[in-house]
Write a protein that holds these residues in place. Structure first.
Motif: not given
Length: 755
Positions: A324-325, A328-331
């Motif tokens: 996530l880091e 950018n907090n998105s999959w």
């Protein structure tokens, strides 16, 4: 004690009762033994008959028990299908991986007493080697090695999925350190030899253990997950005989069920173009440093996705960056899972719709000084919002200048209902494309606010996905005929030597050929008009240049909506989404390229040259290989047997059918299928149209491209009378009732057939 004595006396009395001479006693004993033998014989025979008749004893299946003793059943894993590019270059394929374990039991020695386990004095060295080769924390390794009362220990995720080269390096290091007790088990693995290569789009598969302890590869993300049922196949079983000690006897195997290998998937991606796109995206991202960036190249005449990538990304071979880091907090896969407001690239569809509706006059003047007021809201141009003074220009110049006022004027001329009909019913914004990958976002298109509807003309107040924008762009590049995006060129069944080959799928005709052609001409001015063109640099000339070809382009800048719904983020500090679309050659496009960039730390319009220009130039150089049709394998087509889809969701069903290269046509926007044109259990040919009726049908559909057979089924289901014009055969090229009209008011439709 008294009871015991009493029973002893009873027994003695029985023994001495009727005592006779020794000869008579022997005769008596013989007679009793003979009667006992006869009795035991009958008991044996009865048991024998029961065993033979029921194959069980005391509720235990005897054959099964014997097999457990003298037979072993082994699962034969099916080979997971290979994922290829369009030319047969492997992208993802099966490989052997290794899992490491350590024997720590002090009982594990040779006959001569040699220690075959990891000794406590060697623990630190083992931890050092594992840290160097596998990235394991030393403390974790030591904790595992010090586990009490076990024979061996394993090392979790980092100790699994090890490549052959790493395994060999560990073995060499242990041998050099004279450490015994480190060993490996083998497992099926998945190899992604290209590393970072359309990573979110392709996804990855990982080992998973089933209820019986068998390890199998399962798709976790991307194409690997969406096509898991096609790729995975079915495991088989083999039985072996065992000796009395339980050892398997080689050469005694008997196949119980054959393993059915998964189908190979040939994608539409081009390995050389994809690799080049990855390189240029690194250059682009290194300068712009956006929170997110995405780029996709599509065949303008077929809808095939030739290359696609995003930043940040990861390496599916090593999973480096898959966190996530980094992401950018998105999959999310930006291509189809992330919604956004597109900004001025939407003006391509606005202009095409206005031309098609007959409200666009290229020479009509428009003033941007005071903006345009819709209800109680004044809409200004981007330069006025930045503190500049508005001006006066023609509608054609307004498009080149990306004027919000000009586009809103066109929207007002069309009227909100007609414009929304273009957006929703014709270009299909607000609905997932259902092109075959899972987790697709639908986007958002509302019709309850006049100001918001007006804003959609310049790409605000509407939420879309990249795949929806690319689908809409194909209508402009392909002379009005909108194409379903495709990512599979063919499916190959290696078990039968057969295949299924994809064909282009037309999903509508939003605008006329003339409207699409004129729109492309006006897009050329965006990059060539020295005064008004937003993609023309006074220092460097056209920003987007592809050799000597004429290029149709459009750029966009959109504000980003706040997650809490309170409005838009402050546009200072580049809190914007920038985008560009390019079609080359403009007169008859072969390729479309669409790039988005969200919240870059730095942005200059010239940055588009780092990714768009070189990638499209390369695409034109290898155009022949990128546009060559897929070739079938074998003389017969792989069958696809129609499942029972009644009552299921139309959208999910359409995605499954497209995964199997069938062309679904969904009628209505309902949540359940009430009718379907193919019977359950029948074979469906690749490219065959399957009509699906949902439980909510309110509008006349776009029938462009439908076969005569599909039209007849539609007529039967709806009761609408169909009259035919034009050719005797072919597909629909015109319908007398406009798309989106209330179907309750329609009793008859005239259809024109053509090529």
């Amino acid at each position: 004690m008294k009871i015991f004595k009493r029973w002893v006396n009873v027994f003695l009395n029985y023994v001495i009762k009727d005592r006779k001479s020794p000869t008579k006693n022997r005769e008596r004993v013989g007679q009793n033994l003979m009667l006992l033998a006869v009795f035991m014989f009958f008991v044996f025979m009865i048991n024998f008959i029961i065993i033979i008749g029921t194959d069980s004893k005391f509720g235990v299946n005897l054959s099964k028990g014997a097999k457990n003793v003298y037979q072993a059943t082994v699962t034969v894993q099916a080979k997971r299908g290979t994922i290829y590019d369009r030319d047969g270059n492997p992208i993802a394929e099966d490989s052997t991986t290794y899992s490491v374990y350590a024997i720590v039991s002090k009982s594990y020695k040779t006959v001569s007493g040699k220690k075959l386990y990891v000794q406590s004095s060697q623990f630190d060295k083992v931890a050092e080697i594992f840290n160097e080769q596998l990235g394991m924390e030393k403390d974790y390794v030591l904790k595992q090695l010090k586990t009490k009362d076990v024979f061996q220990v394993s090392f979790g995720t980092l100790g699994s999925g090890i490549s052959y080269s790493t395994m060999s390096a560990i073995e060499a290091a242990m041998e050099e350190a004279e450490i015994e007790g480190i060993a490996f088990t083998t497992s099926p693995g998945r190899m992604y030899k290209n590393g970072t290569f359309a990573s979110q789009f392709i996804g990855f598969a990982q080992l998973q253990e089933d209820d019986e302890g068998n390890k199998l590869l399962v798709g976790k993300t991307g194409l690997e997950a969406s096509l898991d049922s096609i790729l995975s196949g079915q495991d088989g079983q083999v039985t072996y005989e065992k000796d009395k000690n339980g050892n398997i006897l080689l050469g005694t195997e008997t196949t119980v069920t054959e393993a059915i290998n998964g189908q190979d998937v040939y994608t539409t991606l081009s390995e050389p173009l994809q690799t080049y796109l990855e390189t240029q995206m690194d250059v682009f991202q290194s300068k712009a440093n956006g929170v997110f960036a995405g780029a996709t190249v599509v065949n303008a005449k077929t809808g095939e996705i030739l290359a696609t990538t995003q930043r940040p990304t990861y390496n599916p071979e090593t999973l480096e960056g898959y966190n996530l880091e980094n992401l950018n907090n998105s999959w999310n896969t930006l291509l189809h899972q992330a919604g956004y407001e597109p900004g001025s690239t939407m003006k391509v569809m606005t202009l095409a719709s206005a031309i098609d509706a007959g409200v666009f006059n290229a020479s009509e003047g428009v003033s941007t000084v005071d903006g345009i007021t819709v209800v109680d809201t004044t809409i200004n141009d981007w330069n006025v919002n930045e503190g500049e003074t508005g001006g006066y220009m023609t509608m054609a110049q307004g498009f080149a200048f990306s004027s919000n006022v000009a586009m809103t004027t066109l929207e007002q001329k069309m009227g909100a209902d007609k414009w929304l009909n273009y957006l929703s019913s014709k270009f299909r914004f607000g609905y997932p494309t259902r092109f075959g990958l899972g987790g697709e976002a639908a986007g958002i298109l509302t019709d309850d606010n006049e100001v918001t509807t007006a804003m959609t003309s310049f790409g605000q107040g509407i939420n879309v996905t990249q795949i929806q924008m690319l689908r809409a762009f194909t209508a402009i590049s392909n002379d009005g005929k909108m194409l379903e995006p495709q990512f599979i060129s063919k499916l190959v069944d290696t078990n039968s030597g057969t295949s299924r080959v994809s064909t282009p799928e037309i999903v509508g005709n939003p605008v006329s050929e003339e409207a699409a052609s004129q729109t492309r001409d006006y897009m050329v001015t965006v990059g060539t008009d020295p005064q008004y063109g937003t993609l023309y640099s006074r220092l460097y000339g056209p920003v987007i240049q592809v050799g000597n070809y004429s290029v149709a382009v459009k750029s966009g800048t959109a504000q980003i909506a706040a997650e809490d719904g309170s409005g838009y983020l402050d546009s200072s500090g580049n809190n914007n989404l920038y985008s560009v679309v390019a079609m080359v050659p403009s007169g008859d496009p072969s390729f479309i390229m669409y790039v988005t960039l969200q919240q870059p730390k730095d942005f200059q319009v010239l940055y588009w040259r780092d990714v768009v220009n070189p990638v499209l130039e390369y695409a034109m150089q290898i155009e022949e290989s990128l546009t060559a049709p897929a070739l079938a394998v074998g003389e017969e087509e792989t069958s696809y047997i129609m499942p029972d889809f009644l009552g299921k969701g139309p959208g999910e069903t359409a995605a499954v059918l497209r995964q199997n290269l069938v062309h679904p046509i969904v009628l209505g926007t309902g949540s359940k299928i009430v009718k379907i044109s193919k019977k359950e259990g029948s074979n469906v040919a690749s490219g065959e149209q399957v009509l699906i009726l949902s439980n909510t049908l309110k509008e006349v559909p776009d029938m462009y491209g439908w076969t005569n057979k599909t039209v007849e089924r539609f007529s039967k289901w709806t009761g609408i009378t169909i009259n035919y014009k034009g050719a005797e055969s072919g597909t629909v090229i015109k319908q007398s009732v406009d798309v989106g009209k209330d179907i309750e008011d329609v009793k008859k439709i005239t259809i024109t057939l053509g090529d």
